[in-house]
Design a protein around this motif. Structure first.
Motif, PDB file in Angstrom:
ATOM      1  N   ALA A  82       0.831  -1.210   0.000  1.00  0.00           N
ATOM      2  CA  ALA A  82       0.000   0.000   0.000  1.00  0.00           C
ATOM      3  C   ALA A  82       0.866   1.262   0.000  1.00  0.00           C
ATOM      4  N   GLU A  83       2.079   1.145   0.525  1.00  0.00           N
ATOM      5  CA  GLU A  83       3.017   2.278   0.556  1.00  0.00           C
ATOM      6  C   GLU A  83       3.939   2.310  -0.663  1.00  0.00           C
ATOM      7  N   GLY A  84       3.765   1.335  -1.581  1.00  0.00           N
ATOM      8  CA  GLY A  84       4.562   1.337  -2.806  1.00  0.00           C
ATOM      9  C   GLY A  84       5.800   0.468  -2.771  1.00  0.00           C
ATOM     10  N   TRP A  85       5.884  -0.440  -1.798  1.00  0.00           N
ATOM     11  CA  TRP A  85       7.068  -1.292  -1.668  1.00  0.00           C
ATOM     12  C   TRP A  85       6.678  -2.768  -1.731  1.00  0.00           C
ATOM     13  N   ASP A  86       7.462  -3.525  -2.492  1.00  0.00           N
ATOM     14  CA  ASP A  86       7.317  -4.975  -2.564  1.00  0.00           C
ATOM     15  C   ASP A  86       8.420  -5.574  -1.700  1.00  0.00           C
ATOM     16  N   VAL A  87       8.037  -6.311  -0.670  1.00  0.00           N
ATOM     17  CA  VAL A  87       9.010  -6.909   0.249  1.00  0.00           C
ATOM     18  C   VAL A  87       8.995  -8.433   0.136  1.00  0.00           C
ATOM     19  N   THR A  88       8.679  -8.914  -1.067  1.00  0.00           N
ATOM     20  CA  THR A  88       8.618 -10.353  -1.301  1.00  0.00           C
ATOM     21  C   THR A  88       9.679 -10.764  -2.312  1.00  0.00           C
ATOM     22  N   ASP A  89       9.862 -12.076  -2.443  1.00  0.00           N
ATOM     23  CA  ASP A  89      10.788 -12.593  -3.448  1.00  0.00           C
ATOM     24  C   ASP A  89      10.038 -12.800  -4.765  1.00  0.00           C
ATOM     25  N   ASP A  90      10.669 -13.427  -5.715  1.00  0.00           N
ATOM     26  CA  ASP A  90      10.054 -13.616  -7.029  1.00  0.00           C
ATOM     27  C   ASP A  90       8.860 -14.571  -6.991  1.00  0.00           C
ATOM     28  N   LYS A  91       8.750 -15.353  -5.939  1.00  0.00           N
ATOM     29  CA  LYS A  91       7.610 -16.271  -5.790  1.00  0.00           C
ATOM     30  C   LYS A  91       6.541 -15.705  -4.869  1.00  0.00           C
ATOM     31  N   ARG A  92       6.665 -14.382  -4.568  1.00  0.00           N
ATOM     32  CA  ARG A  92       5.706 -13.639  -3.746  1.00  0.00           C
ATOM     33  C   ARG A  92       5.685 -14.106  -2.286  1.00  0.00           C
ATOM     34  N   ARG A  93       6.808 -14.666  -1.818  1.00  0.00           N
ATOM     35  CA  ARG A  93       6.962 -15.013  -0.400  1.00  0.00           C
ATOM     36  C   ARG A  93       7.694 -13.875   0.285  1.00  0.00           C
ATOM     37  N   PRO A  94       7.319 -13.541   1.517  1.00  0.00           N
ATOM     38  CA  PRO A  94       8.045 -12.475   2.224  1.00  0.00           C
ATOM     39  C   PRO A  94       9.533 -12.806   2.306  1.00  0.00           C
ATOM     40  N   LEU A  95      10.360 -11.802   2.137  1.00  0.00           N
ATOM     41  CA  LEU A  95      11.801 -12.013   2.238  1.00  0.00           C
ATOM     42  C   LEU A  95      12.147 -12.525   3.631  1.00  0.00           C
ATOM     43  N   ARG A  96      13.069 -13.443   3.690  1.00  0.00           N
ATOM     44  CA  ARG A  96      13.501 -13.982   4.977  1.00  0.00           C
ATOM     45  C   ARG A  96      14.191 -12.918   5.820  1.00  0.00           C
ATOM     46  N   VAL A  97      14.839 -11.960   5.166  1.00  0.00           N
ATOM     47  CA  VAL A  97      15.574 -10.912   5.878  1.00  0.00           C
ATOM     48  C   VAL A  97      14.717  -9.676   6.148  1.00  0.00           C
ATOM     49  N   LEU A  98      13.432  -9.756   5.901  1.00  0.00           N
ATOM     50  CA  LEU A  98      12.562  -8.600   6.125  1.00  0.00           C
ATOM     51  C   LEU A  98      12.647  -8.110   7.562  1.00  0.00           C
ATOM     52  N   GLY A  99      12.771  -9.012   8.512  1.00  0.00           N
ATOM     53  CA  GLY A  99      12.876  -8.625   9.917  1.00  0.00           C
ATOM     54  C   GLY A  99      14.106  -7.786  10.229  1.00  0.00           C
ATOM     55  N   HIS A 100      15.123  -7.864   9.400  1.00  0.00           N
ATOM     56  CA  HIS A 100      16.320  -7.043   9.596  1.00  0.00           C
ATOM     57  C   HIS A 100      16.125  -5.611   9.113  1.00  0.00           C
ATOM     58  N   PHE A 101      15.132  -5.388   8.247  1.00  0.00           N
ATOM     59  CA  PHE A 101      14.992  -4.085   7.610  1.00  0.00           C
ATOM     60  C   PHE A 101      13.618  -3.432   7.766  1.00  0.00           C
ATOM     61  N   ASN A 102      12.638  -4.148   8.308  1.00  0.00           N
ATOM     62  CA  ASN A 102      11.284  -3.594   8.300  1.00  0.00           C
ATOM     63  C   ASN A 102      11.156  -2.309   9.111  1.00  0.00           C
ATOM     64  N   GLN A 103      11.792  -2.231  10.278  1.00  0.00           N
ATOM     65  CA  GLN A 103      11.672  -1.008  11.077  1.00  0.00           C
ATOM     66  C   GLN A 103      12.298   0.193  10.371  1.00  0.00           C
ATOM     67  N   GLN A 104      13.477  -0.003   9.804  1.00  0.00           N
ATOM     68  CA  GLN A 104      14.142   1.088   9.109  1.00  0.00           C
ATOM     69  C   GLN A 104      13.295   1.561   7.928  1.00  0.00           C
ATOM     70  N   LEU A 105      12.723   0.605   7.199  1.00  0.00           N
ATOM     71  CA  LEU A 105      11.915   0.953   6.044  1.00  0.00           C
ATOM     72  C   LEU A 105      10.652   1.695   6.460  1.00  0.00           C
ATOM     73  N   TRP A 106      10.001   1.249   7.539  1.00  0.00           N
ATOM     74  CA  TRP A 106       8.803   1.967   8.016  1.00  0.00           C
ATOM     75  C   TRP A 106       9.142   3.387   8.444  1.00  0.00           C
ATOM     76  N   LEU A 107      10.224   3.533   9.182  1.00  0.00           N
ATOM     77  CA  LEU A 107      10.606   4.875   9.639  1.00  0.00           C
ATOM     78  C   LEU A 107      10.933   5.789   8.453  1.00  0.00           C
ATOM     79  N   ALA A 108      11.623   5.259   7.461  1.00  0.00           N
ATOM     80  CA  ALA A 108      12.000   6.066   6.303  1.00  0.00           C
ATOM     81  C   ALA A 108      10.786   6.395   5.429  1.00  0.00           C
ATOM     82  N   ILE A 109       9.911   5.426   5.210  1.00  0.00           N
ATOM     83  CA  ILE A 109       8.715   5.665   4.394  1.00  0.00           C
ATOM     84  C   ILE A 109       7.885   6.788   4.989  1.00  0.00           C
ATOM     85  N   ARG A 110       7.755   6.781   6.289  1.00  0.00           N
ATOM     86  CA  ARG A 110       6.907   7.767   6.967  1.00  0.00           C
ATOM     87  C   ARG A 110       7.648   9.049   7.332  1.00  0.00           C
TER      88      ARG A 110
END
Length: 142
Positions: A82-110
């Motif tokens: 909804a914010e314009g970011w795809d955080v999945t792999d090519d098979k549409r599964r969430p990236l395994r490393v998303l937990g390493h970057f989700n907070q930084q990405l949320w803070l930066a997006i907002r």
């Protein structure tokens, strides 16, 4: 007819695909504790967002912060889209490393902390337009 803007992919940011590959090979690489053992995770975070995961955790949130980083991963995937970011792999599964970057990405997006990395616009030609141009060229030759 306007196409919706393409989603920016976390996977395409510098270093993220390499970290995702390591997380595929070694399951515990995706755990938060892996940041202490693997400085490449924090280096990738700083290079892309300007802050580490620990700095993101400690950064004060605005009073109206709805804590999207605490949502279950499938809900975060939808919220990131909804914010314009795809955080999945090519098979549409969430990236395994998303937990390493989700907070930084949320803070930066907002716009609360950190920065969003620059990604150049996709300059690949529109496949529909290019096929129409080729068809028109063939038609003119007849």
């Amino acid at each position: 007819m306007d196409r919706p803007p393409a989603l920016r992919r976390l996977f395409d940011l510098p270093g993220v695909s390499d970290l995702e590959y390591q997380a595929i090979l070694k399951r515990d690489f995706a755990e938060p504790e892996a940041r202490a053992e693997h400085p490449a995770i924090e280096a990738c975070s700083v290079a892309n967002f300007g802050l580490t995961a620990e700095q993101a955790e400690d950064h004060p949130r605005p009073a109206n912060w709805d804590r999207p980083e605490r949502l279950p991963i499938p809900a975060q995937v939808a919220a990131f889209e909804a914010e314009g970011w795809d955080v999945t792999d090519d098979k549409r599964r969430p990236l395994r490393v998303l937990g390493h970057f989700n907070q930084q990405l949320w803070l930066a997006i907002r716009g609360v902390a950190g920065t969003l990395p620059f990604l150049p616009d996709d300059d690949r030609p529109d496949p529909w337009g290019s096929s129409l141009a080729a068809e028109a060229k063939r038609f003119r030759k007849r």
